[in-house]
Design a protein around this motif. Sequence first.
Motif, short mmCIF file in Angstrom:
data_model
loop_
_atom_site.label_atom_id
_atom_site.label_comp_id
_atom_site.label_asym_id
_atom_site.label_seq_id
_atom_site.Cartn_x
_atom_site.Cartn_y
_atom_site.Cartn_z
N ASN A 296 26.91 19.81 -3.89
CA ASN A 296 26.74 19.60 -2.31
C ASN A 296 28.00 18.45 -1.82
O ASN A 296 27.42 17.45 -1.47
N TYR B 130 30.68 18.04 1.14
CA TYR B 130 31.07 18.44 2.66
C TYR B 130 32.33 18.04 2.92
O TYR B 130 32.53 16.68 2.85
N SER C 24 31.22 23.32 3.78
CA SER C 24 30.72 23.28 2.59
C SER C 24 31.91 23.56 1.59
O SER C 24 32.57 24.56 1.86
N ILE D 236 23.27 19.81 6.76
CA ILE D 236 23.20 19.33 5.33
C ILE D 236 21.89 19.03 4.70
O ILE D 236 21.17 18.43 5.39
N LYS E 39 19.87 17.17 3.11
CA LYS E 39 19.85 15.73 2.44
C LYS E 39 18.52 15.52 1.61
O LYS E 39 18.44 14.24 1.07
N TYR F 238 24.33 14.63 -2.20
CA TYR F 238 25.25 15.26 -1.20
C TYR F 238 26.31 14.01 -1.22
O TYR F 238 26.24 12.85 -1.24
#
Length: 89
Positions: A21, A23, A34, A44, A46, A50
């Motif tokens: 994950n 970004y 992504s 996103i 969370k 991430y």
Amino acid sequence: MIENIIQTFKDKLSEEIGKKNIYFEISDKNAIYSLKDCIKVENIDKNNSYLIFKLNFETFNELVQGEKHPEDLLFNEKIKISGDINLIS
């Protein structure tokens, strides 16, 4: 266009990193992309670990093209990081 650049960048990374994950928030485009899917995302998740790299498009392009070293960009405050840094270790 940004999606293609992210795909190029992802292709250069190890297989394990591209599936997490991670970004890229492109600040001057007001968009988040992504790395896993190489697409623009609205939100996103969370709830899971991430990592977000926040940078402008010019800096992102320099990073992908290998024109600038990531550490130099980070120390010069061209890239801001938030989230779980362990995702790239």
